[in-house]
Design an enzyme around this catalytic site. Sequence first.
Site, PDB file in Angstrom:
ATOM      1  N   GLU A  53       0.841  -1.199   0.000  1.00 62.59           N
ATOM      2  CA  GLU A  53       0.000   0.000   0.000  1.00 62.59           C
ATOM      3  C   GLU A  53       0.876   1.249   0.000  1.00 62.59           C
ATOM      4  O   GLU A  53       0.615   2.207  -0.754  1.00 62.59           O
ATOM      5  CB  GLU A  53      -0.911   0.007   1.219  1.00 62.59           C
ATOM      6  CG  GLU A  53      -1.737   1.266   1.392  1.00 62.59           C
ATOM      7  CD  GLU A  53      -1.923   1.638   2.850  1.00 62.59           C
ATOM      8  OE1 GLU A  53      -2.189   2.825   3.109  1.00 62.59           O
ATOM      9  OE2 GLU A  53      -1.789   0.758   3.712  1.00 62.59           O
ATOM     10  N   ASP A  57       0.712   3.772  -3.192  1.00 64.57           N
ATOM     11  CA  ASP A  57       0.284   5.150  -2.995  1.00 64.57           C
ATOM     12  C   ASP A  57       1.188   6.106  -3.766  1.00 64.57           C
ATOM     13  O   ASP A  57       0.720   7.056  -4.407  1.00 64.57           O
ATOM     14  CB  ASP A  57       0.302   5.469  -1.500  1.00 64.57           C
ATOM     15  CG  ASP A  57      -0.023   6.925  -1.208  1.00 64.57           C
ATOM     16  OD1 ASP A  57      -1.166   7.333  -1.456  1.00 64.57           O
ATOM     17  OD2 ASP A  57       0.873   7.648  -0.731  1.00 64.57           O
ATOM     18  N   ASP A 125      -7.044   1.111   0.698  1.00 66.80           N
ATOM     19  CA  ASP A 125      -5.692   0.609   0.959  1.00 66.80           C
ATOM     20  C   ASP A 125      -5.377  -0.599   0.076  1.00 66.80           C
ATOM     21  O   ASP A 125      -4.265  -0.718  -0.455  1.00 66.80           O
ATOM     22  CB  ASP A 125      -5.558   0.212   2.432  1.00 66.80           C
ATOM     23  CG  ASP A 125      -5.527   1.408   3.362  1.00 66.80           C
ATOM     24  OD1 ASP A 125      -5.445   2.550   2.871  1.00 66.80           O
ATOM     25  OD2 ASP A 125      -5.600   1.199   4.594  1.00 66.80           O
ATOM     26  N   GLU A 128      -4.551   0.474  -3.477  1.00 62.99           N
ATOM     27  CA  GLU A 128      -3.178   0.963  -3.572  1.00 62.99           C
ATOM     28  C   GLU A 128      -2.184  -0.190  -3.506  1.00 62.99           C
ATOM     29  O   GLU A 128      -1.157  -0.173  -4.191  1.00 62.99           O
ATOM     30  CB  GLU A 128      -2.901   1.961  -2.455  1.00 62.99           C
ATOM     31  CG  GLU A 128      -3.637   3.281  -2.625  1.00 62.99           C
ATOM     32  CD  GLU A 128      -3.374   4.255  -1.500  1.00 62.99           C
ATOM     33  OE1 GLU A 128      -3.569   5.467  -1.730  1.00 62.99           O
ATOM     34  OE2 GLU A 128      -2.979   3.828  -0.400  1.00 62.99           O
TER      35      GLU A 128
END
Length: 232
Positions: A53, A57, A125, A128
């Site tokens: 994650e 991101d 989450d 990502e």
Amino acid sequence: MSGRGELAEATRAWLVEAGFKVGEERVWLEALTHGSYNGASSAKGDIDYQRLEFLGDRVLGLSVASWLYHAGDAPEGQLSQRLNALVSGRTCARVARAIGVPAHIRLGKQAREDGGTDSDKILGDAMEALIGANFVENGFDATREIIYRLWAVEFAGDAGKAKHPKSALQEWAAGNRRAMPSYSVIDRSGPDHAARFTVEVTIPSVGSAEATASSKGEAERLAAQKFLEQYG
């Protein structure tokens, strides 16, 4: 769902249909595993999606920033506002639902009973993390192309466009997991018929910005706009 170390055939087929190129199974299991799954614990050698994650991101942010830069000639403040909306947890969760992540996320029993498969936080989450997994397996260019396809509806929408600066700042704070902005009048000068207000907006651990105007509301608007220009 599959066992602890196996990617279910249906999940593999779903990933491929969604556009991901699956090679090493473990990285995809990791991307779809919440920390609650069978008491996941690094001490036991188990896996969860947090590291992927973190990576995803950053890949998402760079991909969307590049798309926005090449999509027009908007000034930096507008680019930041749009970027924050498009990479927010809420947007990631919408994309996750659109491609069917809820049916494949690996959750512990309690988290599932608590509605984890419909949690914006968990789904955002996980989305990502899937981006991070694809980056690890297939590199940036391939991952960027997947993002552009999966985010096409979001790019075409109004997320982050023409918002009042105070609303945009709230969205920025939420998207970056920061405390909500607080506004305070730090100075008032002049007679009642021509008063001047100086307002400071602050987000802890980020910074503050000040602006002065003939009304408190306008000073707040200008302060929020200045904050986004400085930190957004």
